[in-house]
Design an enzyme around this catalytic site. Structure first.
Site, PDB file in Angstrom:
ATOM      1  N   HIS A   1      -1.287  -5.653   2.110  1.00  0.00           N
ATOM      2  CA  HIS A   1      -2.476  -6.520   2.053  1.00  0.00           C
ATOM      3  C   HIS A   1      -2.111  -7.870   1.421  1.00  0.00           C
ATOM      4  CE1 HIS A   1      -5.860  -3.419   2.563  1.00  0.00           C
ATOM      5  NE2 HIS A   1      -6.206  -4.429   3.324  1.00  0.00           N
TER       6      HIS A   1
ATOM      7  N   ARG B   1     -17.886  -1.012   5.424  1.00  0.00           N
ATOM      8  CA  ARG B   1     -18.869  -1.803   4.665  1.00  0.00           C
ATOM      9  C   ARG B   1     -19.634  -2.729   5.609  1.00  0.00           C
ATOM     10  NH1 ARG B   1     -18.065  -7.014   2.788  1.00  0.00           N
ATOM     11  NH2 ARG B   1     -15.922  -6.941   3.526  1.00  0.00           N
TER      12      ARG B   1
ATOM     13  N   GLU C   1       0.815  -1.208   0.000  1.00  0.00           N
ATOM     14  CA  GLU C   1       0.000   0.000   0.000  1.00  0.00           C
ATOM     15  C   GLU C   1       0.854   1.266   0.000  1.00  0.00           C
ATOM     16  OE1 GLU C   1      -3.036  -0.143  -0.610  1.00  0.00           O
ATOM     17  OE2 GLU C   1      -3.549  -2.225  -0.124  1.00  0.00           O
TER      18      GLU C   1
ATOM     19  N   CYS D   1      -8.092  -1.694   7.895  1.00  0.00           N
ATOM     20  CA  CYS D   1      -6.702  -1.711   7.416  1.00  0.00           C
ATOM     21  C   CYS D   1      -6.212  -0.306   7.058  1.00  0.00           C
ATOM     22  CB  CYS D   1      -6.549  -2.664   6.239  1.00  0.00           C
ATOM     23  SG  CYS D   1      -6.635  -4.381   6.766  1.00  0.00           S
TER      24      CYS D   1
HETATM   25  N1  PCA Z   1      -8.421  -6.653   6.489  1.00  0.00           N
HETATM   26  C1  PCA Z   1      -9.406  -5.622   6.683  1.00  0.00           C
HETATM   27  C2  PCA Z   1      -9.335  -5.289   8.148  1.00  0.00           C
HETATM   28  C3  PCA Z   1      -8.610  -6.419   8.795  1.00  0.00           C
HETATM   29  C4  PCA Z   1      -7.990  -7.158   7.672  1.00  0.00           C
HETATM   30  O1  PCA Z   1      -7.196  -8.083   7.786  1.00  0.00           O
HETATM   31  C5  PCA Z   1      -9.242  -4.439   5.742  1.00  0.00           C
HETATM   32  O2  PCA Z   1      -8.738  -4.608   4.630  1.00  0.00           O
HETATM   33  O3  PCA Z   1      -9.614  -3.315   6.104  1.00  0.00           O
END
Ligand code: PCA
Length: 213
Positions: free
Chosen positions: A165, A88, A78, A141
């Site tokens: 991610h 959501r 990111e 996140c």
């Molecule tokens: N993914 C979520 C929150 C916790 C996670 O592992 C997100 O992409 O916001």
């Protein structure tokens, strides 16, 4: 040198979170640096509070937060966190903020201070699909990435940090036909490369990595 790396609790009816599975599989030492691993609550606000305490306690030079991006095909490094919560679904404690600023006195956005292009290069060199992502979403996140970079700006100036991610692991897609996943062992290897690359590249490299989505 110390590196703090965090995963998240499972959320959205999943039984596991690939981020935590991979984080807990990491070695305790990489390139002579101590690796502190921690699983954060998948909760607005509380996740940042816990992260703040961990940074205070361990004084890491590098902080890498990891989360799940279900359905993504590659590892998403990111670039940016934005000052907004727009959930959501409720978080693990039932909070569902909609269009709320994370910090009233924070910037609209903060950029990762990890070497994102160097990380992508090093992952792809080892045949692990990875790319720079220009949105971490508006859920927990993005919230933790923004919180980390806000804390860095205001409290812990010397930290380098950011967010990555990960796709689903195989056991999560048994009931989701045609959904991308990555083997857990590949993810653990990927995190090792991400940590090494972050230690080795204090400044990022210049490389093409833009995309529209
Ligand atoms: N993914 C979520 C929150 C916790 C996670 O592992 C997100 O992409 O916001």
């Amino acid at each position: 040198m110390r590196v703090l790396i965090t995963g998240f609790e499972a959320f959205d009816r999943e039984r596991v979170n690939p981020a935590s599975e991979a984080v807990l599989g990491l070695e305790d030492e990489i390139l002579g640096c101590e690796i502190i691993k921690y699983i954060l609550p998948t909760e607005f606000r509380k996740s940042i509070k816990v992260l703040d305490k961990l940074i205070k306690k361990y004084e890491p030079e590098i902080v890498v937060n990891i989360g799940q991006a279900g359905g993504s095909y590659d590892i998403r490094v990111e670039r940016i966190a934005i000052n907004i919560d727009d959930a959501r679904i409720p978080d693990n404690n039932g909070n569902q903020p909609i269009d709320e600023r994370i910090y009233e006195d924070g910037e609209n956005a903060y950029f990762s201070t990890l070497p994102i292009k160097a990380i992508v290069r090093d992952l792809v060199e080892e045949n692990i699909p990875a790319s720079v992502s220009n949105s971490a979403g508006t859920y927990v996140c993005n919230h933790i990435m923004y919180g980390l970079l806000y804390l860095r700006e205001n409290k812990y100036k010397n930290i380098r940090g950011g967010f990555i991610h990960l796709p689903y692991i195989r056991e999560q897609i048994i009931d989701k036909p045609n959904t991308a996943y990555m083997e857990k062992s590949t993810m653990i290897r990927a995190l090792e490369i991400i940590v090494k690359s972050s230690i080795e590249n204090e400044k990022d490299i210049k490389a093409i990595g833009g995309k529209i989505f």
